[in-house]
Structure formats: C-alpha cells, structure tokens
Design a protein around this motif. Structure first.
Motif, PDB file in Angstrom:
ATOM      1  N   VAL A 117       2.458  -0.547  -9.994  1.00 37.27           N
ATOM      2  CA  VAL A 117       3.479   0.387  -9.540  1.00 37.27           C
ATOM      3  C   VAL A 117       3.154   0.818  -8.110  1.00 37.27           C
ATOM      4  CG1 VAL A 117       4.543   2.644  -9.895  1.00 37.27           C
ATOM      5  CG2 VAL A 117       3.822   1.307 -11.867  1.00 37.27           C
ATOM      6  N   VAL A 118       4.133   0.699  -7.215  1.00 44.05           N
ATOM      7  CA  VAL A 118       3.957   1.225  -5.863  1.00 44.05           C
ATOM      8  C   VAL A 118       4.994   2.315  -5.688  1.00 44.05           C
ATOM      9  CG1 VAL A 118       3.874   0.700  -3.416  1.00 44.05           C
ATOM     10  CG2 VAL A 118       3.274  -1.060  -5.079  1.00 44.05           C
ATOM     11  N   SER A 119       4.517   3.546  -5.521  1.00 44.17           N
ATOM     12  CA  SER A 119       5.417   4.682  -5.503  1.00 44.17           C
ATOM     13  C   SER A 119       5.653   5.155  -4.074  1.00 44.17           C
ATOM     14  CB  SER A 119       4.791   5.796  -6.340  1.00 44.17           C
ATOM     15  OG  SER A 119       5.509   6.979  -6.160  1.00 44.17           O
ATOM     16  N   GLY A 120       6.907   5.167  -3.654  1.00 45.93           N
ATOM     17  CA  GLY A 120       7.235   5.658  -2.321  1.00 45.93           C
ATOM     18  C   GLY A 120       7.110   7.174  -2.248  1.00 45.93           C
ATOM     19  N   CYS A 156      11.569  10.301  -5.194  1.00 49.67           N
ATOM     20  CA  CYS A 156      11.911   9.199  -4.305  1.00 49.67           C
ATOM     21  C   CYS A 156      12.242   7.965  -5.140  1.00 49.67           C
ATOM     22  CB  CYS A 156      10.731   8.910  -3.378  1.00 49.67           C
ATOM     23  SG  CYS A 156      11.002   7.518  -2.285  1.00 49.67           S
ATOM     24  N   THR A 157      13.462   7.453  -4.965  1.00 50.06           N
ATOM     25  CA  THR A 157      13.843   6.295  -5.785  1.00 50.06           C
ATOM     26  C   THR A 157      13.096   5.044  -5.354  1.00 50.06           C
ATOM     27  OG1 THR A 157      16.041   7.262  -5.727  1.00 50.06           O
ATOM     28  CG2 THR A 157      15.819   5.154  -6.833  1.00 50.06           C
ATOM     29  N   VAL A 191      -0.262   2.994  -7.095  1.00 51.21           N
ATOM     30  CA  VAL A 191      -0.662   3.400  -5.751  1.00 51.21           C
ATOM     31  C   VAL A 191       0.539   4.065  -5.098  1.00 51.21           C
ATOM     32  CG1 VAL A 191      -0.051   1.197  -4.681  1.00 51.21           C
ATOM     33  CG2 VAL A 191      -1.751   2.659  -3.604  1.00 51.21           C
ATOM     34  N   GLU A 192       0.236   4.994  -4.187  1.00 54.87           N
ATOM     35  CA  GLU A 192       1.317   5.709  -3.531  1.00 54.87           C
ATOM     36  C   GLU A 192       1.322   5.305  -2.053  1.00 54.87           C
ATOM     37  OE1 GLU A 192       2.802  10.183  -4.387  1.00 54.87           O
ATOM     38  OE2 GLU A 192       0.733   9.955  -3.860  1.00 54.87           O
ATOM     39  N   ILE A 193       2.493   5.040  -1.482  1.00 53.82           N
ATOM     40  CA  ILE A 193       2.513   4.784  -0.044  1.00 53.82           C
ATOM     41  C   ILE A 193       3.592   5.637   0.610  1.00 53.82           C
ATOM     42  CG2 ILE A 193       1.684   2.390  -0.222  1.00 53.82           C
ATOM     43  CD1 ILE A 193       4.561   1.545   0.395  1.00 53.82           C
ATOM     44  N   GLN A 194       3.358   5.969   1.884  1.00 56.83           N
ATOM     45  CA  GLN A 194       4.327   6.790   2.600  1.00 56.83           C
ATOM     46  C   GLN A 194       5.476   5.917   3.050  1.00 56.83           C
ATOM     47  OE1 GLN A 194       2.267   8.929   5.656  1.00 56.83           O
ATOM     48  NE2 GLN A 194       0.917   9.930   4.181  1.00 56.83           N
ATOM     49  N   VAL A 195       6.707   6.387   2.796  1.00 58.40           N
ATOM     50  CA  VAL A 195       7.873   5.618   3.229  1.00 58.40           C
ATOM     51  C   VAL A 195       8.751   6.489   4.123  1.00 58.40           C
ATOM     52  CG1 VAL A 195       7.902   4.151   1.183  1.00 58.40           C
ATOM     53  CG2 VAL A 195       9.194   6.293   1.179  1.00 58.40           C
ATOM     54  N   GLN A 196       9.644   5.817   4.834  1.00 54.06           N
ATOM     55  CA  GLN A 196      10.522   6.556   5.735  1.00 54.06           C
ATOM     56  C   GLN A 196      11.662   7.172   4.944  1.00 54.06           C
ATOM     57  OE1 GLN A 196      11.414   4.563   9.459  1.00 54.06           O
ATOM     58  NE2 GLN A 196      10.331   2.783   8.621  1.00 54.06           N
TER      59      GLN A 196
END
Ligand code: UDP
Ligand code: MG
Length: 318
Positions: A117-120, A156-157, A191-196
């Motif tokens: 899972v990659v969560s924005g 965040c979708t 994991v969580e990543i920063q998105v725009q």
C-alpha cells in the motif's frame, strides 16, 4: 507491471479532458507499465457521461468507462471500478484534478520496492481550512488512534494498492478511506508518501462538514470488523462479564451491610440495580454467542479462511 487507475466521476465535465491528458503525460514514458484508466460515471447529471464516451472512443487502448445507473456515491463508484479492473496494482484517484497524476510514477516505485500500500499524503492541502482541513485532521488522528494504523491523510484518495490486499472485503457507506486500515489488518506492508494537491478549479466539491460525522460512525463499524469480526464473544462477552461482576459486587456490598449494620437488602435501591446489571450482562454474553454463530456461518458459507497468505514456497500448482 499491469496497472489500473480507478477514478470516480460525478459532475466533473470541465475536468475530464485535462485529467485524461494528465494521466497520459504521467504514464506514457513508463514503458514497462501496461495501464488502463477506468473512469466510473457515478450517475452524473452534467455532460460528463457524453464526454467520457468521447474520450473512450478516442483512446480505446488505455481508457475504459463504466456508467452506473444512478448516483451511488464515491465509495460505490470506486468499488465498481475495482471490480472491473484487471491490474495487479490499483491506483485510486479523484477526477477533479486536485490529485496530480504526475505523482503516480513515484508511487509505482514504492510498489516495486515491495510495499503493498502506498498512501498519498496531501502536505499542502488546498481546501477550506475550517470546514475541510481541520475536521479532516481531527478525523485522521481519531482513525489512527482507534485502528492503530498511523497515517497522516486517510482522506486523500490518491493511493496505490496491490490487488491482493483489496480482495476479501466489500466497501460500504463512505468506507473507501478505511481501505488502508483493512489492508493493514490482512498484513499489508504500507508506506506513506507526500503528494501534491491543487485547489479545485472547475466544478464544485460534493462534500461538506456532514461527511466527517459519517466518517466517525463508519469508524465504529471498521474498528468492530477489524478487531472483533472473528471473535465477537470477546467484545460482547467481555462487556457481559464486567456487568455481571458489577452485579456481584453490588450484591456482596448489600449482604455485608446487612450482616454488619442490619440494613434491609430487599428495600435497598441497589438491589434492582444489581439485578439489572446481572440481566444485562447475561444478555450481552448471549448476544456474543449468537454473533459467534453468525461468524461461523459467514466464514463457512463462503469458505473464507481466517488468515491471509503472503507467499507459499515450495508447493506445486495442485
Ligand atoms: N464523487 C463521486 N460520487 C459522488 C461524489 C463524488 O463519484 O457521489 C467523486 C467526484 O467526482 C470526485 C471524487 O469523488 O472525483 C471526490 O469528490 P470531491 O472532489 O467533491 O471531494 P473533495 O475533494 O472535496 O473531498
Ligand atoms: Mg476534490
């Protein structure tokens, strides 16, 4: 890698062309990825349906369209998209260009590194503070605390999932935001990543403050399902035992008081309370037993295992 991007669409006519273009811009350069864009029209009342048809006509290789018969809500639209997708990796995204498809390659890299899972996380969220950002922060804290899965941005979708962690449960109500919590409960690596995040330029938001309330109510269901769906007797029986212990202690108090100072047991207001606690506790345990029966029916009728396997090594096909 096979990728499906699932996008729910409700009255987003002005955004669709640009969205389609942005997805192409982000993915055309990734030669090792075979992708499809699934646009789910959730009973739009504007021109979206017609536009979607045109977009699909012009891009039959990558674009698929599903038309729901009426407006079922974002979660149902997402579920329909997932059911019709064929990718090993599924990315969910909004249609309003608030999420940026340019973040997708970065998410795929994380999936390739082995995450499920990659969560924005919308670090610079561009929405109204009082009605959207603040309630959302509170909800995120609450969800993280209750489910034990700490994410900054459940709302965040834009998130990526390996297909395996999405199968095995159905989505109800407003529950798409809880997918990471479910996925965690079946053992997904996250994991969580920063998105725009961009302000909405066209069309209107479909939500306001009331959604936060629904989210809080859904949280009860999710917590129950994740923690107790397999062993409801622990919850109901636990409550039952506490109530019965309360009843026993109250009775004990009455009896001791009778013996020491001779106060009547039968005329004390504590007696009905003790009896009430006893009945409630007994009922609660019975309810737990019935729930246990339901759980067995559920698992056995669908031959659902009570575990999930990541890999099985050294087995032959049969
Ligand atoms: N949406 C949908 N069905 C609905 C409401 C919304 O498919 O009943 C879609 C909408 O088109 C958008 C996404 O869900 O792609 C998120 O909606 P919105 O942008 O209004 O939510 P916000 O970003 O304000 O939370
Ligand atoms: Mg939006």
């Amino acid at each position: 890698m096979k990728l499906s991007i699932v996008v729910p669409v409700y009255n987003e006519a002005e955004n669709l062309e640009q969205l389609h273009q942005a997805v192409h811009n982000a993915l055309d350069c990734l030669t090792h990825v075979e992708w499809e864009l699934i646009l789910v029209d959730d009973g739009s009342k504007d021109d979206s349906q017609h536009l979607l048809e045109n977009i699909q006509q012009e891009d039959q290789i990558n674009t698929r369209v599903i038309e729901l018969r009426r407006n079922f809500g974002q979660t149902a639209a997402i579920a329909a998209g997932i059911d019709h997708s064929c990718g090993d990796v599924i990315i969910l995204m909004d249609a309003d260009l608030q999420n940026d498809p340019a973040d997708i390659p970065m998410m795929l890299e994380k999936i390739e590194q082995g995450y499920d899972v990659v969560s924005g996380w919308r670090v610079n969220r561009q929405d109204k503070f009082l009605t959207r950002v603040l309630p959302s922060r509170i909800a995120n804290g609450l969800i993280s605390f209750v489910t034990g899965v700490h994410l900054h941005d459940y709302g965040c979708t834009l998130k990526a999932y390996r297909r395996e962690v999405l199968t095995g449960f159905r989505l109800y109500g407003e529950m798409h935001r809880f997918i990471p919590a479910y996925a965690h409960s079946v053992g997904a690596k996250m994991v969580e990543i920063q998105v725009q995040h961009h302000p909405r330029r066209f069309g209107k938001t479909k939500y306001g403050l009331t959604r936060t309330l629904k989210v809080v109510l859904d949280l009860f269901t999710v917590k129950f399902l994740i923690s107790y769906a397999n062993k409801p007797i622990y919850l109901f029986g636990g409550a039952g035992l506490v109530l019965m212990a309360g009843s026993a202690l109250t009775l004990l108090y009455l009896v001791v008081r009778r013996l020491l100072i001779g106060t009547s047991v039968t005329r004390s207001p504590y007696l009905p309370i003790a009896i009430m606690f006893f009945i409630l506790g007994f009922q609660s345990i019975l309810m737990g037993l019935i729930a246990e029966l339901l759980v067995r029916t559920y698992h056995e009728a669908q031959s659902k295992p009570t575990y999930t396997v990541r890999r099985a090594i050294g087995f032959t096909e049969e």
